[in-house]
Design a protein around this motif. Structure first.
Motif, PDB file in Angstrom:
ATOM      1  N   PRO A  19      -9.230  -1.236   0.050  1.00 13.97           N
ATOM      2  CA  PRO A  19      -8.157  -0.397  -0.348  1.00 13.97           C
ATOM      3  C   PRO A  19      -8.237   0.239  -1.672  1.00 13.97           C
ATOM      4  N   HIS A  20      -9.702   0.145  -2.127  1.00 12.69           N
ATOM      5  CA  HIS A  20      -9.775   0.127  -3.614  1.00 12.69           C
ATOM      6  C   HIS A  20      -9.502   1.712  -4.049  1.00 12.69           C
TER       7      HIS A  20
ATOM      8  N   GLN B 252      -6.159   2.592  -4.753  1.00 12.05           N
ATOM      9  CA  GLN B 252      -4.765   2.819  -4.226  1.00 12.05           C
ATOM     10  C   GLN B 252      -3.754   2.149  -4.710  1.00 12.05           C
TER      11      GLN B 252
ATOM     12  N   LEU C  17       0.875  -1.239   0.176  1.00 11.68           N
ATOM     13  CA  LEU C  17       0.082  -0.053   0.143  1.00 11.68           C
ATOM     14  C   LEU C  17       0.857   1.278   0.148  1.00 11.68           C
ATOM     15  N   GLU C  18       1.835   1.350   0.707  1.00 16.64           N
ATOM     16  CA  GLU C  18       2.802   2.336   0.603  1.00 16.64           C
ATOM     17  C   GLU C  18       3.719   2.638  -0.672  1.00 16.64           C
TER      18      GLU C  18
ATOM     19  N   GLN D 152       1.926   1.767  -3.515  1.00 20.49           N
ATOM     20  CA  GLN D 152       0.688   1.778  -4.185  1.00 20.49           C
ATOM     21  C   GLN D 152       0.812   1.374  -5.731  1.00 20.49           C
TER      22      GLN D 152
END
Length: 269
Positions: free
Chosen positions: A177-178, A180, A134-135, A137
């Motif tokens: 986390p849509h 991202q 996530l970081e 992306q």
């Protein structure tokens, strides 16, 4: 092979669990051919080394011992892997354990073991890597479930339950986390010619030690791997991979009573 096809995985670091045989081994070879750097994980380092040596550009890849039953070690393992080999682009959750036994005869310990490996272990590895993905992306997670993550056949109660569970977890994860930049693809293979059926647990937790007929006539792991990577490339949330057994998904959805009748007598071993 077109250049574009090659570039989707070129210079990407892909971590594959269950890479010592079957679909995982097929994925390792296919990814290596497409220019990826593969981190191969499974319980047996000697088997991983064998696969690594057989990969194109074998010096580019790395073997990391990993047992899904020991998920308490994953946080430090993930940190260690990132520190040693740099950022991870894609995690492929492929390792798993199967089962062949009647509901009444299956001990609870077998259910626990299958949940520990197919569900809890997979969830924990994903959770530990998630902040990293996530970081950055980008990249994401491919999870190899099974058609029985969508419908159930006889003699697969614990296995199908664990695969239904991972389907639910991945569906939740995909929804959260849509937007991202991180993709979550779940693959539902049917009969693939692997040794998964040899390792399948019987009612008492021992290994079946033979290959199912249906599996023996199944799709090759390399063809399966190619289809998995294509689904990822297309940005698919889900993909069904196999022969006509994949129709079971539609049969259950649109003709549930007919499906129930067919599945009672389906040849599943």
């Amino acid at each position: 092979m077109s250049n574009h096809n090659h570039s989707a995985f070129q210079h990407k670091t892909v971590w594959v669990t269950g890479a010592s045989s079957g679909i995982g081994e097929g994925l390792a070879y296919t990814l290596a051919k497409k220019g990826a750097r593969v981190i191969l994980s499974a319980r047996r380092l000697d088997e991983l080394e064998r696969v690594k040596v057989n990969c194109e550009h074998s010096e580019r890849h790395h073997c990391v011992e990993l047992d899904l039953a020991h998920s308490d070690r994953f946080k430090s393992l993930v940190e260690q892997v990132i520190n040693e080999y740099g950022p991870i682009d894609i995690l492929i959750n492929n390792a798993g354990l199967s089962q062949r036994s009647k509901v009444l005869e299956t001990k609870l310990a077998v259910h626990r073991q299958l949940m520990e490996i197919n569900y809890f272990g997979t969830v924990q590895l994903t959770q530990c890597l998630l902040p990293h993905l996530l970081e950055r992306q980008q990249g994401g997670v491919i999870t190899v479930s099974s058609l029985v993550g969508k419908f159930t056949t006889p003699q697969r109660s614990a296995y199908a339950a664990s695969k239904h569970a991972i389907t639910a977890y991945m569906d939740s994860l995909r929804a959260e986390p849509h937007g991202q930049g991180v993709q979550f693809t779940t693959i539902y293979p049917g009969f693939i010619k692997t040794n998964l059926t040899y390792k399948a647990l019987l009612a008492d937790g021992s290994e079946q030690n033979k290959m199912d007929d249906a599996q023996a006539h199944g799709m090759s792991p390399e063809v399966c791997a190619e289809k998995i990577l294509k689904a990822w490339q297309k940005g698919r949330a889900e993909a069904y991979v196999g022969g006509k057994e994949t129709y079971g998904i539609y049969l259950k959805r649109f003709f549930p009573r007919l499906f129930a009748r067919i599945v009672r007598t389906a040849k599943v071993t």
